[in-house]
Design a protein around this motif. Structure first.
Motif, mmCIF file in Angstrom:
data_model
loop_
_atom_site.group_PDB
_atom_site.id
_atom_site.type_symbol
_atom_site.label_atom_id
_atom_site.label_comp_id
_atom_site.label_asym_id
_atom_site.label_seq_id
_atom_site.Cartn_x
_atom_site.Cartn_y
_atom_site.Cartn_z
ATOM 1 N N ALA A 17 14.262 5.406 61.707
ATOM 2 C CA ALA A 17 15.494 6.232 61.866
ATOM 3 C C ALA A 17 16.701 6.040 60.743
ATOM 4 C CB ALA A 17 16.131 5.802 63.408
ATOM 5 N N CYS A 18 16.949 4.744 60.424
ATOM 6 C CA CYS A 18 17.814 4.545 59.418
ATOM 7 C C CYS A 18 17.500 5.353 58.198
ATOM 8 C CB CYS A 18 17.910 3.135 59.228
ATOM 9 S SG CYS A 18 19.024 2.408 60.339
ATOM 10 N N VAL A 19 15.931 5.309 57.866
ATOM 11 C CA VAL A 19 15.603 5.941 56.575
ATOM 12 C C VAL A 19 15.870 7.271 56.666
ATOM 13 C CG1 VAL A 19 13.609 6.440 55.241
ATOM 14 C CG2 VAL A 19 13.847 4.087 56.081
ATOM 15 N N TRP A 20 15.595 7.960 57.894
ATOM 16 C CA TRP A 20 15.723 9.469 58.260
ATOM 17 C C TRP A 20 17.131 9.809 58.049
ATOM 18 C CZ3 TRP A 20 18.214 12.222 61.707
ATOM 19 C CH2 TRP A 20 17.884 13.482 61.786
ATOM 20 N N TRP A 21 18.127 9.112 58.519
ATOM 21 C CA TRP A 21 19.476 9.270 58.476
ATOM 22 C C TRP A 21 20.277 8.907 57.236
ATOM 23 C CZ3 TRP A 21 23.253 6.260 62.452
ATOM 24 C CH2 TRP A 21 24.399 7.078 62.740
ATOM 25 N N ALA A 22 19.801 8.156 56.473
ATOM 26 C CA ALA A 22 20.412 7.914 55.342
ATOM 27 C C ALA A 22 20.062 9.172 54.289
ATOM 28 C CB ALA A 22 19.955 6.600 54.745
ATOM 29 N N ALA A 23 18.522 9.492 54.500
ATOM 30 C CA ALA A 23 18.262 10.636 53.649
ATOM 31 C C ALA A 23 19.226 11.909 53.755
ATOM 32 C CB ALA A 23 16.764 10.797 53.785
ATOM 33 N N ARG A 24 19.603 12.010 54.868
ATOM 34 C CA ARG A 24 20.346 13.002 55.235
ATOM 35 C C ARG A 24 22.025 13.108 55.395
ATOM 36 N NH1 ARG A 24 15.783 13.260 56.645
ATOM 37 N NH2 ARG A 24 14.683 14.903 57.188
ATOM 38 N N GLY A 25 22.275 11.935 54.543
ATOM 39 C CA GLY A 25 23.663 11.410 54.180
ATOM 40 C C GLY A 25 24.334 10.828 55.252
ATOM 41 N N GLY A 26 23.744 9.811 56.019
ATOM 42 C CA GLY A 26 24.201 9.263 57.318
ATOM 43 C C GLY A 26 25.367 8.302 56.679
ATOM 44 N N PRO A 27 25.681 7.366 57.578
ATOM 45 C CA PRO A 27 26.671 6.435 57.349
ATOM 46 C C PRO A 27 26.476 5.338 56.183
ATOM 47 C CG PRO A 27 26.427 6.462 59.725
ATOM 48 C CD PRO A 27 25.470 7.320 59.194
ATOM 49 N N ARG A 28 27.402 4.706 55.585
ATOM 50 C CA ARG A 28 27.132 3.877 54.481
ATOM 51 C C ARG A 28 26.136 2.652 54.832
ATOM 52 N NH1 ARG A 28 32.158 1.918 51.159
ATOM 53 N NH2 ARG A 28 32.308 4.285 50.831
ATOM 54 N N TRP A 29 26.293 2.122 56.144
ATOM 55 C CA TRP A 29 25.699 1.088 56.481
ATOM 56 C C TRP A 29 24.250 1.536 56.658
ATOM 57 C CZ3 TRP A 29 22.703 1.561 60.876
ATOM 58 C CH2 TRP A 29 23.137 2.418 61.787
ATOM 59 N N THR A 30 23.775 2.991 56.637
ATOM 60 C CA THR A 30 22.357 3.060 56.971
ATOM 61 C C THR A 30 21.525 3.011 55.539
ATOM 62 O OG1 THR A 30 22.857 5.498 56.577
ATOM 63 C CG2 THR A 30 22.736 4.781 58.704
ATOM 64 N N ARG A 31 22.115 3.044 54.477
ATOM 65 C CA ARG A 31 21.346 2.927 53.057
ATOM 66 C C ARG A 31 20.772 1.575 53.022
ATOM 67 N NH1 ARG A 31 26.399 5.787 51.811
ATOM 68 N NH2 ARG A 31 26.048 7.793 52.015
ATOM 69 N N PRO A 32 21.760 0.549 53.062
ATOM 70 C CA PRO A 32 20.748 -1.123 52.936
ATOM 71 C C PRO A 32 19.887 -1.037 53.930
ATOM 72 C CG PRO A 32 23.176 -1.286 53.479
ATOM 73 C CD PRO A 32 23.032 0.163 53.160
ATOM 74 N N VAL A 33 20.110 -0.942 54.988
ATOM 75 C CA VAL A 33 18.897 -0.843 56.265
ATOM 76 C C VAL A 33 17.876 0.173 55.668
ATOM 77 C CG1 VAL A 33 18.353 -0.355 58.750
ATOM 78 C CG2 VAL A 33 20.579 -1.290 57.973
ATOM 79 N N ALA A 34 17.824 1.294 55.289
ATOM 80 C CA ALA A 34 16.673 2.034 54.734
ATOM 81 C C ALA A 34 16.084 1.349 53.619
ATOM 82 C CB ALA A 34 17.138 3.422 54.445
ATOM 83 N N LYS A 35 16.724 0.828 52.749
ATOM 84 C CA LYS A 35 16.181 0.189 51.859
ATOM 85 C C LYS A 35 15.289 -1.026 52.065
ATOM 86 C CE LYS A 35 19.260 1.473 47.999
ATOM 87 N NZ LYS A 35 20.161 1.109 46.797
ATOM 88 N N ALA A 36 15.953 -1.938 53.066
ATOM 89 C CA ALA A 36 15.145 -2.875 53.357
ATOM 90 C C ALA A 36 13.738 -2.446 54.173
ATOM 91 C CB ALA A 36 15.903 -3.864 54.387
ATOM 92 N N THR A 37 14.000 -1.522 55.059
ATOM 93 C CA THR A 37 12.813 -0.848 55.934
ATOM 94 C C THR A 37 11.715 -0.213 54.782
ATOM 95 O OG1 THR A 37 14.055 -0.034 57.392
ATOM 96 C CG2 THR A 37 11.953 0.908 57.399
ATOM 97 N N LEU A 38 12.068 0.458 53.654
ATOM 98 C CA LEU A 38 11.135 0.651 52.851
ATOM 99 C C LEU A 38 10.316 -0.330 52.178
ATOM 100 C CD1 LEU A 38 13.058 3.991 51.357
ATOM 101 C CD2 LEU A 38 11.136 3.826 52.921
ATOM 102 N N ALA A 39 11.350 -1.332 51.719
ATOM 103 C CA ALA A 39 10.888 -2.625 50.920
ATOM 104 C C ALA A 39 9.772 -3.544 51.830
ATOM 105 C CB ALA A 39 11.881 -3.467 50.607
ATOM 106 N N ALA A 40 10.061 -3.562 52.949
ATOM 107 C CA ALA A 40 9.092 -3.956 54.060
ATOM 108 C C ALA A 40 7.846 -3.209 54.186
ATOM 109 C CB ALA A 40 9.963 -4.119 55.373
#
Length: 60
Positions: A17-40
């Motif tokens: 959900a954070c990856v999806w939200w960050a790709a659509r310009g979500g809050p700043r905190w979603t970007r590091p969570v999305a990066k961590a998810t993609l790295a995992a």
């Protein structure tokens, strides 16, 4: 064991959900969570490829 799997499922769904939200310009905190998810995900894929290449594929 069920609790651990439930936590893993919640983390996975939340990370996606954070990856999806960050790709659509979500809050700043979603970007590091999305990066961590993609790295995992990359790490899990790399680990799976290594185990399959050594002949440990249980599906065959």
């Amino acid at each position: 064991m069920l609790l651990a799997l439930s936590v893993l499922l919640v983390l996975t769904v939340g990370g996606c959900a954070c990856v999806w939200w960050a790709a659509r310009g979500g809050p700043r905190w979603t970007r590091p969570v999305a990066k961590a998810t993609l790295a995992a995900g990359r790490l899990a894929r790399k680990t799976d490829i290594r185990s399959n290449s050594t002949g440990q594929n249980m599906g065959d």
